[in-house]
Design a protein around this motif. Sequence first.
Motif, mmCIF file in Angstrom:
data_model
loop_
_atom_site.group_PDB
_atom_site.id
_atom_site.type_symbol
_atom_site.label_atom_id
_atom_site.label_comp_id
_atom_site.label_asym_id
_atom_site.label_seq_id
_atom_site.Cartn_x
_atom_site.Cartn_y
_atom_site.Cartn_z
ATOM 1 N N ILE A 94 0.824 -1.163 0.169
ATOM 2 C CA ILE A 94 -0.023 -0.195 -0.105
ATOM 3 C C ILE A 94 0.668 1.302 0.054
ATOM 4 C CG2 ILE A 94 -1.867 1.429 1.174
ATOM 5 C CD1 ILE A 94 -2.705 -1.574 2.292
ATOM 6 N N GLY A 95 2.025 1.136 0.646
ATOM 7 C CA GLY A 95 2.757 2.270 0.754
ATOM 8 C C GLY A 95 3.481 2.653 -0.687
ATOM 9 N N LEU A 96 3.725 1.422 -1.298
ATOM 10 C CA LEU A 96 4.556 1.680 -2.834
ATOM 11 C C LEU A 96 3.213 1.942 -3.717
ATOM 12 C CD1 LEU A 96 6.831 -1.594 -2.634
ATOM 13 C CD2 LEU A 96 7.347 1.101 -2.987
ATOM 14 N N PHE A 109 1.705 1.148 -9.923
ATOM 15 C CA PHE A 109 0.436 1.343 -8.942
ATOM 16 C C PHE A 109 -0.268 -0.091 -9.093
ATOM 17 C CE2 PHE A 109 -4.017 1.962 -8.427
ATOM 18 C CZ PHE A 109 -3.839 2.735 -7.118
ATOM 19 N N TYR A 110 -0.516 -0.478 -10.436
ATOM 20 C CA TYR A 110 -1.444 -1.744 -10.368
ATOM 21 C C TYR A 110 -0.780 -3.008 -10.045
ATOM 22 C CZ TYR A 110 -5.426 0.684 -12.372
ATOM 23 O OH TYR A 110 -6.620 1.417 -12.391
ATOM 24 N N ASP A 111 0.552 -2.958 -10.208
ATOM 25 C CA ASP A 111 1.263 -4.110 -9.844
ATOM 26 C C ASP A 111 1.254 -4.360 -8.306
ATOM 27 O OD1 ASP A 111 2.273 -4.713 -12.254
ATOM 28 O OD2 ASP A 111 4.307 -3.919 -12.183
ATOM 29 N N ARG A 113 -0.798 -2.828 -6.327
ATOM 30 C CA ARG A 113 -2.505 -2.912 -6.070
ATOM 31 C C ARG A 113 -2.938 -4.356 -6.134
ATOM 32 N NH1 ARG A 113 -7.794 -2.776 -7.646
ATOM 33 N NH2 ARG A 113 -8.926 -1.470 -6.495
ATOM 34 N N ASN A 114 -2.548 -5.049 -7.103
ATOM 35 C CA ASN A 114 -2.954 -6.407 -7.600
ATOM 36 C C ASN A 114 -2.370 -7.335 -6.418
ATOM 37 O OD1 ASN A 114 -4.307 -5.853 -9.551
ATOM 38 N ND2 ASN A 114 -2.991 -6.148 -11.060
ATOM 39 N N SER A 115 -1.022 -6.825 -6.080
ATOM 40 C CA SER A 115 -0.478 -7.759 -4.774
ATOM 41 C C SER A 115 -1.086 -7.507 -3.546
ATOM 42 C CB SER A 115 1.162 -7.159 -4.782
ATOM 43 O OG SER A 115 1.808 -7.937 -3.487
ATOM 44 N N ALA A 116 -1.577 -6.256 -3.346
ATOM 45 C CA ALA A 116 -2.183 -5.787 -2.039
ATOM 46 C C ALA A 116 -3.555 -6.660 -1.984
ATOM 47 C CB ALA A 116 -2.510 -4.507 -1.972
ATOM 48 N N ILE A 117 -4.247 -7.044 -3.052
ATOM 49 C CA ILE A 117 -5.494 -7.663 -3.370
ATOM 50 C C ILE A 117 -5.308 -9.281 -2.709
ATOM 51 C CG2 ILE A 117 -7.284 -8.452 -4.827
ATOM 52 C CD1 ILE A 117 -7.255 -5.618 -6.068
ATOM 53 N N TYR A 153 -6.988 7.378 -6.529
ATOM 54 C CA TYR A 153 -6.440 7.145 -7.858
ATOM 55 C C TYR A 153 -7.465 7.051 -8.921
ATOM 56 C CZ TYR A 153 -3.883 4.855 -11.415
ATOM 57 O OH TYR A 153 -3.171 4.569 -12.801
ATOM 58 N N TYR A 154 -8.787 6.621 -8.540
ATOM 59 C CA TYR A 154 -9.934 6.778 -9.473
ATOM 60 C C TYR A 154 -10.303 8.042 -9.772
ATOM 61 C CZ TYR A 154 -10.236 1.502 -9.232
ATOM 62 O OH TYR A 154 -9.733 0.175 -9.376
#
Length: 189
Positions: A94-96, A109-111, A113-117, A153-154
């Motif tokens: 999340i920090g990244l 960001f998406y990389d 975000r997907n890891s966080a999910i 972001y959105y």
Amino acid sequence: MISCVGTAPTKEVHLIDSLNQVAYSYRYKDLDSSCHAATQAYGKVNLYSQGKAEASNNLGFCAFMRMDFEKAEKFHKDVYSLTKNELELLVADIGLMKIYQRTAMNKEFYDYRNSAIRRMKRIDEENNLFVDRHESARLDYAFTEFFIVSAVYYYYLQQRTEAMASLNEIQLNEDLATDTCLLYTSPSP
């Protein structure tokens, strides 16, 4: 004898956990105090790598708040080599996300975000792992921060529907409601 097998002494664990709790509790109240406690925790670790990972996340937060994105990125990325703790890895993800959102690095960001999910799903499956009050509060904070960062972001992409959907995912619970670090009080006139 204990240090020979890589287990941190109880005294070190208590000291580092205490310093990390101070760093966490001051993060929105007094950034200098938060950074000072996190720096002490990071520097005093000998064997307690999970404590060092938490301190690294706290230092990443401090650097981000000071808009030193390179230093923030370094501290958050260091977490991946320090621990396998899903909570610390989620906080680093999340920090990244926050850094890459601010620096317009969409793919990164998406990389993360997907890891966080993926981590959030694993944590949800094992939700009984975080029984410690401090860890539970940090977990609630991480989930909330994830949805806020995603919403921002959105919003910047002018995707209002997605931003609102992300904000609606935030679940208010008792720990989050009593976390006074999240309260903002405006200065008196």
